[in-house]
Design an enzyme around this catalytic site. Sequence first.
Site, PDB file in Angstrom:
ATOM      1  N   GLU A 167     -20.503 -13.148  29.697  1.00  0.00           N
ATOM      2  CA  GLU A 167     -21.628 -13.766  28.895  1.00  0.00           C
ATOM      3  C   GLU A 167     -22.724 -12.795  28.610  1.00  0.00           C
ATOM      4  OE1 GLU A 167     -23.091 -16.863  31.543  1.00  0.00           O
ATOM      5  OE2 GLU A 167     -21.148 -17.741  31.564  1.00  0.00           O
ATOM      6  N   GLY A 171     -21.822  -9.055  32.320  1.00  0.00           N
ATOM      7  CA  GLY A 171     -20.809  -8.300  31.759  1.00  0.00           C
ATOM      8  C   GLY A 171     -20.197  -7.728  33.163  1.00  0.00           C
ATOM      9  N   ILE A 197     -15.348 -12.551  23.573  1.00  0.00           N
ATOM     10  CA  ILE A 197     -13.866 -12.885  23.917  1.00  0.00           C
ATOM     11  C   ILE A 197     -12.897 -12.583  23.211  1.00  0.00           C
ATOM     12  CG2 ILE A 197     -12.891 -14.900  24.907  1.00  0.00           C
ATOM     13  CD1 ILE A 197     -15.253 -14.291  26.654  1.00  0.00           C
ATOM     14  N   ASN A 279      -7.602  -6.321  37.965  1.00  0.00           N
ATOM     15  CA  ASN A 279      -7.235  -5.246  38.370  1.00  0.00           C
ATOM     16  C   ASN A 279      -5.673  -5.128  37.938  1.00  0.00           C
ATOM     17  OD1 ASN A 279      -8.959  -4.574  40.418  1.00  0.00           O
ATOM     18  ND2 ASN A 279      -8.356  -5.942  41.999  1.00  0.00           N
ATOM     19  N   ARG A 307       0.843  21.476   6.834  1.00  0.00           N
ATOM     20  CA  ARG A 307      -0.330  21.912   6.250  1.00  0.00           C
ATOM     21  C   ARG A 307      -0.473  23.506   6.336  1.00  0.00           C
ATOM     22  NH1 ARG A 307      -4.439  21.140   2.455  1.00  0.00           N
ATOM     23  NH2 ARG A 307      -6.490  22.268   3.225  1.00  0.00           N
ATOM     24  N   MET A 377      -6.441  17.007  11.296  1.00  0.00           N
ATOM     25  CA  MET A 377      -5.860  16.820  10.267  1.00  0.00           C
ATOM     26  C   MET A 377      -6.832  17.262   9.093  1.00  0.00           C
ATOM     27  SD  MET A 377      -3.856  13.369  10.840  1.00  0.00           S
ATOM     28  CE  MET A 377      -2.810  13.258   9.405  1.00  0.00           C
ATOM     29  N   GLY A 378      -8.390  17.304   9.587  1.00  0.00           N
ATOM     30  CA  GLY A 378      -9.389  17.720   8.567  1.00  0.00           C
ATOM     31  C   GLY A 378      -9.765  16.633   7.858  1.00  0.00           C
ATOM     32  N   GLU A 402     -12.519  -4.654  30.228  1.00  0.00           N
ATOM     33  CA  GLU A 402     -11.928  -4.993  31.416  1.00  0.00           C
ATOM     34  C   GLU A 402     -12.556  -3.835  32.371  1.00  0.00           C
ATOM     35  OE1 GLU A 402      -7.881  -6.188  31.622  1.00  0.00           O
ATOM     36  OE2 GLU A 402      -7.963  -6.790  29.434  1.00  0.00           O
ATOM     37  N   SER A 405     -15.933   2.122  32.440  1.00  0.00           N
ATOM     38  CA  SER A 405     -15.776   3.323  33.100  1.00  0.00           C
ATOM     39  C   SER A 405     -16.524   3.510  34.386  1.00  0.00           C
ATOM     40  CB  SER A 405     -15.906   4.713  32.279  1.00  0.00           C
ATOM     41  OG  SER A 405     -14.665   4.550  31.163  1.00  0.00           O
TER      42      SER A 405
END
Lengths: 422, 250
Positions: A167, A171, A197, A279, A307, A377-378, A402, A405
């Site tokens: 909510e 969190g 959600i 979990n 490249r 890739m630049g 979820e 960290s």
Amino acid sequence: MSVPRFASLVSRSRGAAAPALRNAARSFSTTNAIRSAGSIPSLHTFTEEEVMLREAVAKFATEVVGPKVREMDENEMMDRFVIDGLFQQGLMGIETPAELNGSGTSFTAAILTVEELAKVDPSVSVMCDVQNTLVNTVFTKYANAAQKEKYLPKLATDTIGCFCLSEAGSGSDAFALQTKAEKQGDYYILSGTKMWITNSYEAGIFLVFANVDPSKGYKGITCFIVEKDMGVEIAKKEKKLGIRASSTCALSFDDIKVPASNVLGQIGQGYKYAIEILNEGRIGIAAQMLGLAQGAFDLAVPYTFDRKQFGQAIGDFQGMQHQYAQIAVEIEAARLLTYNAARMKEQGKSFVKEAAMAKLYASQVAERAASKAVEWMGGVAFTRDLLAEKFYRDCKIGAIYEGTSNIQLQTIAKILKTQYAK
Amino acid sequence: MAHRILVPVKRVIDYAVKIRVAGGKIDTNVKHSMNPFDEIAIEEAVRLKEAKKAAEVVTVTVGSTKSQETLRTALAMGADRALHVEIPESAEVQPLEVAKILKAIVAKESPSIVLLGKQAIDDDAGQTGQMLAGLLDWPQATFASKVELNDSVLTVTREVDGGLETVKTTLPAILTADLRLNQPRYATLPNIMKAKKKPIEKLSPADLGVDVTPRIKVLEVSEPPKRSAGKTVGSVDELIDKLKNEAGVI
């Protein structure tokens, strides 16, 4: 086991600890030497159907999802054709038993599916992940027989589900949720709002965590099965940095009536279900991040051999070699953490620490890999002509949802404390 | 009308893999999958079964133990059962020998239709179906882009160099599938799980009385010459000169 006997020795000088630990290792190995060397396969070992499924999903992802990825991201909307494809392929009820119209396959099969989808589109991957590792699993583990029979087939064949816990004010501190459920006769009246959600725009089934008795604190939190037509309202569809095709909405429940028979599991046990489920869901997100990292890598590295600058392929410059070799190592490490956590769960072993480690690390690797892929890739990767910039935007959510960290680190630290403190 | 359709399949190097030649041999330590034209053949057979025009789809392969995964894919796509004619991994079979094995399988299974891919993408031989038709003295409709089965009569549209040709044939018959016949389905997860329970019967070439010694010897395998950059020319005379003296094509 022998380790406790040597624990006091370990706490003494290092010199004394070394032989003690060696002895401990020896006594461990005799009790665990059930198999001879060479008979335990690597984590890259899968059952025949897991291999077949991975190939089928990879094909589906490349051929059906692939052409629509950019369009879905620009429109911030999941294509109905892709959603129908996921259901038709049996990918929305991977572990659900065949009698309930599911595919009756293993948890690792679900993890491989999420990984393969993420290599092409992390948005599609998370839709499939939430359905399988959160919603379906809550029903399978905690619902009664009638609820399983009613809802699991729908979830496997045509209805999207979502997990409504967070909510505005709760969190990481999930238990501080405010959504209320008041008993009135044969119904509960749900009132409150949920935020962030996933899948909620397309969902028909909502697992809503609400408190039936705020005076009991988190021990009043209960899980309710709510159907869309009971009155769930989409308050706001978020415009996001990444995984834009995955719908993320704020929901509101304006005194909606939910039958008491839709209480899932025990009243007041919702907090427990949420923690346990997350979990497992963590391994799913680890798989999503792993697929994202690999997808970005697979996009960028071949380009470096095409490249040419200063007369050679840029992929042959030592500076580049060191970079993509390093990233390849980290992706492999994230892969092994993820597969190992999945196998431990399948074996019924405790996997909370391993799941947290997998999710933490995979999301970090995904960020590094996606960032490097854009660099390798630049300039062209900085445009929306290529998908490199999308992987870079998509990866950031891995460190957030979820379980952030920091929460993963805390979970790991708490378990370490039980292992190391006396 | 309990038609049985026999669909032979082959495990080949995946079409997306870049083929490399090392030491005069093709590097086979790469991803393999079902020959794409065989996937199309399986798909057509399964569609005929779903339309109730056929009762059973039986798939067969001639290959090493690794070919079993190809059979499982065919079963997951909808074939009912499989036959595995097993040969050692070091051995190779060529189209005529495969056709002879299929002739023995046909005697065993009595299919109304043998539906093959038009060619395998490794050898590009495009011979097995036709040779089998010759050995069995059955009619054949190759390079099929459309198949209709009504009352034991096959109406087949064939893709030929000049365009499209429609042929009619009675059963039993040989069909080979071309690219535009259909779009093969993805093996859904429930079907992959069901495929586990479908039977795979193992046989050897000796069981079928067939000698699979290759009759064609491969002398050399090499990569095609690398493409070199083009050149612009200033006049038609210069072009003719270069084509004659440099490229040596006129």
